[in-house]
Design an enzyme around this catalytic site. Structure first.
Site, PDB file in Angstrom:
ATOM      1  N   ASP A 115      21.449  12.706  20.286  1.00  0.00           N
ATOM      2  CA  ASP A 115      22.316  11.518  20.258  1.00  0.00           C
ATOM      3  C   ASP A 115      23.104  11.477  18.940  1.00  0.00           C
ATOM      4  OD1 ASP A 115      20.291  10.824  18.547  1.00  0.00           O
ATOM      5  OD2 ASP A 115      19.946   8.834  19.407  1.00  0.00           O
ATOM      6  N   SER A 116      22.872  12.463  18.058  1.00  0.00           N
ATOM      7  CA  SER A 116      23.729  12.614  16.874  1.00  0.00           C
ATOM      8  C   SER A 116      25.174  12.853  17.303  1.00  0.00           C
ATOM      9  CB  SER A 116      23.227  13.765  15.991  1.00  0.00           C
ATOM     10  OG  SER A 116      22.988  14.928  16.759  1.00  0.00           O
ATOM     11  N   ASP A 139      18.286  14.194  24.620  1.00  0.00           N
ATOM     12  CA  ASP A 139      17.844  13.109  23.736  1.00  0.00           C
ATOM     13  C   ASP A 139      18.085  11.772  24.436  1.00  0.00           C
ATOM     14  OD1 ASP A 139      16.749  12.363  21.354  1.00  0.00           O
ATOM     15  OD2 ASP A 139      18.568  12.668  20.150  1.00  0.00           O
ATOM     16  N   LYS A 182      13.612  13.919  24.684  1.00  0.00           N
ATOM     17  CA  LYS A 182      13.073  13.517  23.373  1.00  0.00           C
ATOM     18  C   LYS A 182      13.347  12.026  23.188  1.00  0.00           C
ATOM     19  CE  LYS A 182      15.248  14.448  19.298  1.00  0.00           C
ATOM     20  NZ  LYS A 182      15.405  13.085  18.763  1.00  0.00           N
ATOM     21  N   GLU A 220      12.579   8.589  20.264  1.00  0.00           N
ATOM     22  CA  GLU A 220      12.148   8.227  18.909  1.00  0.00           C
ATOM     23  C   GLU A 220      11.075   7.149  18.931  1.00  0.00           C
ATOM     24  OE1 GLU A 220      15.560   7.109  16.563  1.00  0.00           O
ATOM     25  OE2 GLU A 220      16.594   9.005  16.961  1.00  0.00           O
ATOM     26  N   GLU A 258      11.133  13.962  11.143  1.00  0.00           N
ATOM     27  CA  GLU A 258      12.422  13.932  10.421  1.00  0.00           C
ATOM     28  C   GLU A 258      12.283  13.168   9.108  1.00  0.00           C
ATOM     29  OE1 GLU A 258      15.879  12.534  12.588  1.00  0.00           O
ATOM     30  OE2 GLU A 258      17.122  12.619  10.779  1.00  0.00           O
TER      31      GLU A 258
HETATM   32  O1  KIV Z   1      20.066  13.572  17.713  1.00  0.00           O
HETATM   33  C1  KIV Z   1      19.767  14.466  16.924  1.00  0.00           C
HETATM   34  O2  KIV Z   1      20.566  15.334  16.597  1.00  0.00           O
HETATM   35  C2  KIV Z   1      18.405  14.493  16.392  1.00  0.00           C
HETATM   36  C3  KIV Z   1      18.211  15.312  15.155  1.00  0.00           C
HETATM   37  C4  KIV Z   1      17.272  14.660  14.241  1.00  0.00           C
HETATM   38  C5  KIV Z   1      17.766  16.693  15.456  1.00  0.00           C
HETATM   39  O3  KIV Z   1      17.542  13.888  16.905  1.00  0.00           O
END
Ligand code: KIV
Length: 288
Positions: free
Chosen positions: A46-47, A85, A115, A117, A184
């Site tokens: 999600d970056s 993500d 993934k 958080e 992270e």
């Molecule tokens: O979204 C992203 O790029 C991440 C990074 C911390 C790898 O989660």
């Protein structure tokens, strides 16, 4: 061409002490470069909110943005293990909503894993998604989706109390059924401790070297994102410099008339006299 990895390969690599290299990608071309470069995994992170869309953070990223990006990345890297993500808000409303969104990553974009958080606070979500048969990667420490609550993009675990909270989160992620975890923005000592106590693959971004592998954000690693440079990022190429130089060269050549050159032009086929006649006829018709 190397065979596409599975979660079992990631476990075997951990067992053998073989480091895993992964990188983010958000589109077809960079996914294909990553696959050609021999990347073990790709994260459609999600970056993208910052690197691709120019937002200040990752919070505005939506499910549809992620699914579109995952589809493009899968087309670019058909033989690579790819993780989608889950964006902010896609696993916070209810467990049912979270499972539904995780399912979309597999059904609509052929992802291998998702993934998300958080630790203790999202344990029930990780459990439910894992129970649906989906591989979940946890992500603890500096979690950009909650940067407002953290007071910015700040390293975590630097005091004993903060380290305890990060470690408790990591344990909760593991106990909830996540098959791997990303750490992270934490001190190397804390990363090494989590790596020592958890039996699942433990990867890092800004978590030191004592992990099972490293991931970087492609915008940082290839010099495409200049708004913000995290301490842990290393620049392996200068795409922004090369691209700006190339674009400026194009502008110059168009303005001075040196582009297009003869080799960029199509030629007529047939008798040139026929074209001369055709153009004369048409021009005369326009003047009537
Ligand atoms: O979204 C992203 O790029 C991440 C990074 C911390 C790898 O989660």
């Amino acid at each position: 061409m190397a065979q596409k990895k599975t979660i079992l390969d990631l476990y075997k690599m951990k067992e053998k002490g073989e480091q895993v290299a992964w990188m983010t990608a958000y589109d077809y071309p960079f996914a294909s470069y990553a696959e050609k470069a021999g990347m073990d995994m790709i994260l459609v992170g999600d970056s993208m909110g910052m690197v691709v869309y120019g937002f200040q953070g990752t919070v505005p990223v939506t499910m549809d943005m992620c699914i579109n990006a995952c589809q493009a990345v899968r087309r670019g890297a058909p033989n690579t293990y790819i993780i989608g993500d889950m964006p902010f808000g896609s696993y916070h409303k209810s467990v049912e909503d979270a499972v539904g969104n995780a399912v979309r990553f597999l059904k609509e974009a052929d992802m291998d894993a998702v993934k998300l958080e958080g630790g203790v606070a999202v344990a029930d979500v990780i459990k439910a998604i894992s129970r649906a048969g989906i591989v979940v990667f946890g992500h603890v420490g500096l979690t950009p989706q909650s940067s407002a609550a953290m007071g910015g993009f700040r390293a975590q675990g630097r005091t004993a109390d903060s380290a305890r909270a990060v470690i408790q989160d990591a344990i909760a992620v593991y106990e909830s059924g996540a098959r791997a975890i990303l750490l992270e923005g934490i001190p190397e000592e804390v990363g090494a401790f989590i790596h020592k106590i958890l039996p699942i693959p433990v990867y890092g971004i800004g978590a030191g070297a004592d992990t099972d592998g490293q991931v970087l954000v492609v915008g940082d690693a290839l010099g495409m994102f200049e708004a913000f440079k995290p301490k842990f990022a290393k620049k392996y190429a200068d795409i922004a410099g090369v691209a700006t130089q190339g674009l400026a060269h194009f502008v110059k050549e168009v303005k001075e008339g040196s582009f297009p050159a003869p080799e960029h032009k199509y030629s007529i086929s047939g008798d040139p006299a026929e074209f001369t006649k055709l153009f004369a006829e048409l021009e005369a018709g326009l003047k009537k």
